[in-house]
Enzyme design. Structure first.
Site, PDB file in Angstrom:
ATOM      1  N   GLU A   2      -3.835  -3.493  -7.865  1.00  0.00           N
ATOM      2  CA  GLU A   2      -5.212  -3.625  -8.348  1.00  0.00           C
ATOM      3  C   GLU A   2      -5.729  -2.360  -9.031  1.00  0.00           C
ATOM      4  O   GLU A   2      -6.219  -2.418 -10.157  1.00  0.00           O
ATOM      5  CB  GLU A   2      -6.122  -3.979  -7.173  1.00  0.00           C
ATOM      6  CG  GLU A   2      -7.576  -4.149  -7.550  1.00  0.00           C
ATOM      7  CD  GLU A   2      -8.419  -4.685  -6.400  1.00  0.00           C
ATOM      8  OE1 GLU A   2      -9.578  -4.246  -6.247  1.00  0.00           O
ATOM      9  OE2 GLU A   2      -7.920  -5.539  -5.648  1.00  0.00           O
ATOM     10  N   ASP A  54      -5.086   0.006  -1.569  1.00  0.00           N
ATOM     11  CA  ASP A  54      -6.368  -0.055  -0.873  1.00  0.00           C
ATOM     12  C   ASP A  54      -6.982   1.337  -0.782  1.00  0.00           C
ATOM     13  O   ASP A  54      -8.176   1.524  -1.017  1.00  0.00           O
ATOM     14  CB  ASP A  54      -6.193  -0.631   0.531  1.00  0.00           C
ATOM     15  CG  ASP A  54      -5.763  -2.098   0.505  1.00  0.00           C
ATOM     16  OD1 ASP A  54      -5.879  -2.714  -0.565  1.00  0.00           O
ATOM     17  OD2 ASP A  54      -5.313  -2.600   1.541  1.00  0.00           O
TER      18      ASP A  54
END
Length: 356
Positions: free
Chosen positions: A259, A15
């Protein structure tokens, strides 16, 4: 414009990595950014020296929200991955705009997926019905792999830097002894198939040099003998984002996770294997399948992904030259498709201009 990006570090710094790349990209375009992050410790190695135009705010400091609420509200508020910004900041954001001023924009930046729902939900409004933001509207912004989504983060000079990259020089700067053998990056969680992968490398007919990243990959493969048959191993320190990109550019095969590193592996253009973040309800199985469909992954690459992610049992496909060539062709075609599209920052700025 003034931008506030809110980020909570869940467990693996992904994140923080996404939010820092976004903040840095905005600042490079002349925007003023405050990155609110509850645990900024990873930025010490991820982004040493910081970035001009980006202010880091330690979110959970007792006085942080009060001090920020005393200043002007941001023009754009980005709530990364549903992290619920501080009520004081939402109340400040909700105050009336001066007559003739641009409307403020609240963006809910979502997780990346290739699933069909992303195109359906991207850009949709989400009215706020309770709390200090009552009567405001958030807008979903979904990163994705098609023109109907929010796209992927990509710096304007990325491909130029990639083309100028000198692999041998960078490896030498890192103190990594390289003699032309195949280089493999290991950035993973704790895959059950790791021992099988190591055994395949150890018994292979050609040498492999495995570069193990710091953190969970190093804990999954703790330091031990640096030479094991045809396999040699180097354990790396934590790398800044720029050097992590360089690591992916240097390697012939990249094992990535989460990600941010998936996107960077796509831009690297080399064959890669993605370990997806596991979810309790196995929703990640569908998510991985959608990505492999979009990638048009050849059968051996699809099979390897299923085994690497614990979704199947059996022997890992051989990582021979033929397999890597077919994987590389699929990755190159996917990258070319993405390069023909606008990047995430371009789409985000356009979206904000429309809503403000």
């Amino acid at each position: 414009m003034r931008w506030d990006i809110f980020c909570k570090v869940i467990d693996n710094h992904g994140d923080a990595g996404v939010c820092w790349r976004l903040a840095r990209g905005l600042a490079a375009g002349g925007e003023t950014v405050r990155l609110w992050i509850d645990d900024p410790s990873a930025l010490a190695w991820m982004a040493p020296g910081g970035c001009k135009g980006v202010e880091i705010v330690t979110w959970n400091r007792r006085d942080a929200a009060q001090r920020a609420a005393a200043g002007p509200p941001p023009d754009v508020l980005i709530e990364a991955f549903g992290c619920d910004p501080e009520p004081e900041l939402i109340a400040r954001f909700a105050e009336p705009v001066r007559p003739g001023g641009a409307r403020r924009v609240w963006i809910n930046l979502e997780y990346l997926s290739a699933e069909p729902y992303v195109e359906r939900l991207h850009g949709l409004p989400s009215p706020v019905f309770k709390g200090p933001g009552t009567s405001l509207t958030k807008h979903f912004f979904y990163p994705g792999f098609t023109p109907a989504t929010g796209g992927l983060l990509r710096e304007g000079d990325l491909l130029e830097r990639r083309q100028r990259f000198d692999r041998a020089a960078w490896l030498a700067q890192q103190g990594i002894a390289w003699h032309g053998e195949r280089l493999v990056c290991l950035f993973c969680y704790e895959p059950l198939a790791l021992d099988a992968l190591l055994a395949q490398f150890e018994s292979a007919g050609e040498p492999t040099h495995l570069l193990v990243t710091a953190g969970r990959a190093a804990r999954a493969l703790p330091p031990g003998p640096a030479r094991r048959g045809a396999l040699s191993i180097t354990w790396l320190p934590h790398l800044p984002q720029t050097d992590f990109d360089h690591l992916l550019w240097a390697c012939d095969l990249n094992f990535v996770r989460g990600e941010d590193s998936l996107v960077r592996a796509l831009w690297a253009g080399s064959p890669f294997v993605w370990q997806i973040y596991a979810q309790d309800d196995d929703a990640h199985h569908t998510k991985l399948g959608a990505f492999l469909d979009w990638l048009e992954a050849p059968p051996s690459l699809r099979r390897f992904h299923h085994l690497w992610n614990g979704m199947a049992e059996g022997e890992l496909p051989a990582l021979d030259d033929a397999a890597l060539a077919s994987w590389g062709a699929a990755c190159a075609a996917a990258r070319a498709c993405l390069l023909a599209q606008d990047d995430l920052l371009t789409r985000l700025l356009r979206f904000v201009a429309q809503k403000s």
